[in-house]
Design an enzyme around this catalytic site. Structure first.
Site, PDB file in Angstrom:
ATOM      1  N   HIS A   1       0.773  -1.341  -0.034  1.00 26.50           N
ATOM      2  CA  HIS A   1       0.078   0.195  -0.191  1.00 26.50           C
ATOM      3  C   HIS A   1       1.068   1.313   0.067  1.00 26.50           C
ATOM      4  CE1 HIS A   1      -2.425   3.186   2.385  1.00 26.50           C
ATOM      5  NE2 HIS A   1      -3.163   2.968   1.328  1.00 26.50           N
TER       6      HIS A   1
ATOM      7  N   GLU B   1       2.118   1.698  -3.539  1.00 25.27           N
ATOM      8  CA  GLU B   1       1.409   2.412  -4.341  1.00 25.27           C
ATOM      9  C   GLU B   1       1.014   4.134  -4.070  1.00 25.27           C
ATOM     10  OE1 GLU B   1      -3.151   3.652  -3.454  1.00 25.27           O
ATOM     11  OE2 GLU B   1      -2.946   1.702  -2.917  1.00 25.27           O
ATOM     12  N   HIS B   2       1.358   4.462  -3.007  1.00 21.64           N
ATOM     13  CA  HIS B   2       1.265   5.877  -2.683  1.00 21.64           C
ATOM     14  C   HIS B   2       2.434   6.604  -3.386  1.00 21.64           C
ATOM     15  CE1 HIS B   2      -1.991   7.007   0.605  1.00 21.64           C
ATOM     16  NE2 HIS B   2      -2.147   5.722   0.269  1.00 21.64           N
TER      17      HIS B   2
ATOM     18  N   GLU C   1      -4.069   7.838   7.292  1.00 27.23           N
ATOM     19  CA  GLU C   1      -5.031   6.861   6.964  1.00 27.23           C
ATOM     20  C   GLU C   1      -5.553   5.911   7.817  1.00 27.23           C
ATOM     21  OE1 GLU C   1      -5.981   4.520   2.869  1.00 27.23           O
ATOM     22  OE2 GLU C   1      -3.930   5.763   3.148  1.00 27.23           O
TER      23      GLU C   1
END
Length: 423
Positions: A52, A55-56, A132
């Site tokens: 994840h 991905e950022h 997040e």
């Protein structure tokens, strides 16, 4: 059902990348992107969350473009970029007008081949991901699903949170991201999918030009998923209890996959479903209640979510368990027909959107090795009968359940009592 000529074409590049196009000549846009068969379940425990975070970071600058350049170039043509990470897939995709497909492919290949992962950007993005994670923890109807996954698959990659943990993300070094890309992003594990007003050969040429540096071999592997089940309770001062009841479900390749899809729809998939009618309409025990499936290559989960008041738990849990255990014996043809209609309409309506068709082609190619034609999908849905659904329900009810709950839990019965309700 009337069969129409296929609009789907596929070409495999020399480095293993599969390029799939679904042509829609009557639209003005194109949805396209790169799907990798890599996700959270391919991480080692000490780097949980790296997929994840990667991905950022892919959008934070390349050898040719800064993060600002990436955003400005795509928005200058009215397009948009996005990405997501799941337990088995990471996707990077765009939607643009048909004449800008080349630009979108160039940007996507640039961020996936040439990202620099600069330390300064990584420091900032760690902070964003930590926010997040904090936001998810503050959202009980969100975090309860992570707890559900972890309880169903404890101490396994498939059971770990997609976002990772604050502790691990805080200490995630740049080298972990670089190594994860090197180990897991390869041509034989990637599908480039596009749907819209496109010409297949031209798109293949553009993808080949952009992604030819991607090495061929290195498809990600992970340990098999082994369902365990159990419970996790978390007392919080909330207005509602957020409750998940679940059981091991069908994987993508399982014989009962389509039967479980239909069962979940008729059991808790809409306002006419058994759960909605019995729990909400007749008894008023929950504002939100529904069933769901989470399928993987080698297994899955079937679950029921309910948001209810503390005092209503006493009645709600027996009702849900009772509806599940009795459905195999009194399921009606009308219910099955209605569920089939819902699944078919959802499938056929999604054909009107470039983004849905792009996603479908990518996911099916990753999972099954090919794009499954719509008539074949409809045929599989139509083939599910009462006996197939009975078999699914009986299999579900014979397993050890997973129970996760957040909120005021004084009225939630003991796990052994609840588990006994499944027989």
């Amino acid at each position: 059902m009337t069969k129409h000529p296929s609009t789907v074409r596929e070409t495999q590049l020399d480095n293993g990348v599969r390029v799939v196009t679904d042509t829609m000549e009557t639209v003005e846009s194109v949805s396209l992107g790169a799907w990798f068969g890599v996700g959270t379940r391919h991480e080692r425990p000490e780097i949980n969350g790296v997929a994840h975070l990667l991905e950022h970071m892919a959008f934070k600058g390349t050898q040719r473009r800064s993060s600002v350049d990436i955003a400005e170039e795509i928005e200058a043509v009215g397009g948009h970029l996005n990405a997501y990470t799941s337990r088995e897939v990471t996707a990077y995709f765009a939607k643009v007008l048909k004449e800008d497909a080349g630009l979108a492919i160039d940007i996507l290949s640039d961020i996936l081949i040439n990202s620099t992962f600069e330390e300064e950007e990584l420091t900032r993005e760690r902070s964003v991901v930590l926010q997040e994670i904090g936001q998810a923890a503050d959202t009980p109807d969100d975090i309860v699903f992570d707890l559900f996954q972890e309880t169903a698959f404890p101490d396994q990659p498939v059971g770990r949170p997609v976002l990772g943990t604050a502790e691990i993300v805080t200490g995630m070094p740049r080298q972990s991201i670089v190594d994860f890309v090197s180990e897991n992003y390869a041509g034989d594990g990637m599908v480039f999918s596009a749907a819209g007003n496109i010409e297949h050969e031209a798109l293949v040429s553009a993808v080949e030009a952009g992604f030819s540096p991607l090495r061929a071999d290195g498809m990600a592997t992970s340990e098999p998923a082994a369902y365990v089940g159990g419970e996790h309770r978390e007392e919080r001062e909330l207005e509602q209890v957020h409750l998940l009841l679940g059981l091991p479900g069908a994987g993508f390749h399982d014989e009962g996959f389509y039967a479980q899809q239909i069962f979940s729809t008729l059991f808790g998939g809409g306002m006419s479903s058994r759960l909605f009618q019995e729990v909400r309409e007749k008894r008023g025990l929950a504002y939100s209640i529904y069933s769901f499936n989470a399928s993987y290559r080698d297994g899955g989960l079937f679950g029921v979510y309910a948001g209810t008041g503390e005092q209503d738990l006493t009645e709600l849990v027996p009702v849900v368990c009772g509806e599940l255990t009795k459905v195999a014996g009194d399921i009606t043809g009308q219910e099955i027909d209605r569920a089939r209609a819902q699944l078919k309409s959802g499938l056929l309506m999604s054909r009107e959107a470039t983004s849905a068709r792009c996603e479908q082609a990518a996911q099916q190619t990753l999972v099954y090795g090919r794009r499954i034609p719509v008539p074949e999908l409809v045929e599989r849905i139509e083939a599910v009968d009462r006996d197939a659904i009975r078999s699914v329900v009986e299999g579900l009810c014979s397993a050890r359940p997973t129970v996760t709950a957040i909120g005021p839990l004084s009225q939630l019965e003991p796990y052994d009592t609840l588990a006994a309700r499944f027989g």
